[in-house]
Enzyme design. Structure first.
Site, PDB file in Angstrom:
ATOM      1  CG  ASP A 162      66.991  41.805  27.152  1.00 47.62           C
ATOM      2  OD1 ASP A 162      67.590  40.651  28.426  1.00 47.62           O
ATOM      3  OD2 ASP A 162      68.319  41.427  27.023  1.00 47.62           O
TER       4      ASP A 162
ATOM      5  CG  HIS B 201      74.387  39.899  31.892  1.00 43.38           C
ATOM      6  ND1 HIS B 201      73.102  40.891  32.240  1.00 43.38           N
ATOM      7  CD2 HIS B 201      73.265  39.187  30.108  1.00 43.38           C
ATOM      8  CE1 HIS B 201      72.118  40.247  31.210  1.00 43.38           C
ATOM      9  NE2 HIS B 201      72.155  39.393  30.472  1.00 43.38           N
TER      10      HIS B 201
END
Length: 275
Positions: free
Chosen positions: A8, A115
């Site tokens: 990520d 998030h």
């Protein structure tokens, strides 16, 4: 030893802002280099521990962030989207261990760029009534393959989330959150050395993996009641309330269904997915 690596971007060394991680942000191109070098550090560490193969899945946003020409040539790369299993595309029971590089904390946590999958669309996720985000869903799905998640890198809040979920996960904090778009950074050379050493150490003592419960129940609360309404067209999906949907199945199917949820939500809200 076959190693799977999911990369990520929000938890990569030095990155703190949407301008760093979303194209065409003014620092995005430089951030792609930073992301690739964090991955390279983990690949070096994996091979130092005895890895014979490393598969890297580009798991962020457009999923074409890593730079193949700068990637360690010993690693094989999965790039682009859509992918049926999204952030864990390519993972199966042939792997001996999984690494998460550049991960971030879940929605609702005051971490750097925190998030859950879709930045402003998902409020909360629960797996069997335990609140989770990308880290917990990854670990639960990897475990269902019999593959232990042994290392996670990111900010200190992502690392704390990982160890709270499973205390056997080794973590390497590369920055310390001051707010959602601010952090105290670990110097780049020091962070990369820590990632490399962390990967080597984690892979030299692989934990045993206990089979998780089956079936499991996934619940997702969306910002939009419209998203929840559309998702009930999928067999097995029900609404707990106007904005929360639930579904019960084995973990691998739940993760696959969840990626379908993201595509439906993207179509309903006309917002790009943000992983």
């Amino acid at each position: 030893m076959r190693v799977y690596l999911s990369a990520d971007m929000e938890g990569v060394t030095g990155l703190v802002d949407a301008e760093d991680v979303q194209p065409p942000g003014r620092d995005y191109e430089r951030a792609r280099v930073m992301m690739t070098e964090d991955v390279n550090a983990a690949v070096r560490g994996a091979y130092a521990a005895g890895a014979t193969a490393v598969l890297v899945n580009d798991a962020h946003g457009p999923m074409r962030n890593l730079l193949p020409d700068l990637l360690d040539p010993r690693a094989v790369l999965i790039k682009g989207r859509p992918k049926p299993m999204g952030m864990i595309e390519g993972l199966d029971d042939s792997y001996d261990a999984a690494l998460c590089i550049g991960y971030h904390a879940r929605a609702g946590i005051l971490g750097v760029l925190s998030h859950s999958f879709m930045g402003h669309e998902i409020e909360d996720i629960w797996l069997d009534d335990q609140v989770t985000g990308e880290i917990g869903l990854f670990e639960a799905t990897a475990t269902s393959y019999g593959v232990p998640l042994v290392l996670l890198t990111g900010d200190d809040t992502a690392c704390a989330e990982a160890t709270a979920w499973n205390g056997d996960i080794h973590t390497v904090p590369v920055k310390f959150a001051k707010d959602r778009f601010a952090a105290q950074l670990v110097p780049v050379a020091e962070a990369r050395a820590a990632i490399e050493a962390g990967a080597t150490g984690a892979l030299r003592s692989l934990p045993s993996v206990a089979a998780g419960p089956s079936p499991r129940t996934l619940a997702v609360r969306w910002q939009s009641a419209s998203v929840a309404s559309h998702l009930t067209a999928i067999p097995g999906v029900t609404r707990r309330d106007d904005r929360t949907v639930t579904v019960t199945d084995d973990m691998l199917q739940l993760y696959r269904l969840f990626n379908l949820f993201l595509r439906v939500a993207t179509a309903v809200t006309s917002n790009p997915p943000y992983c």
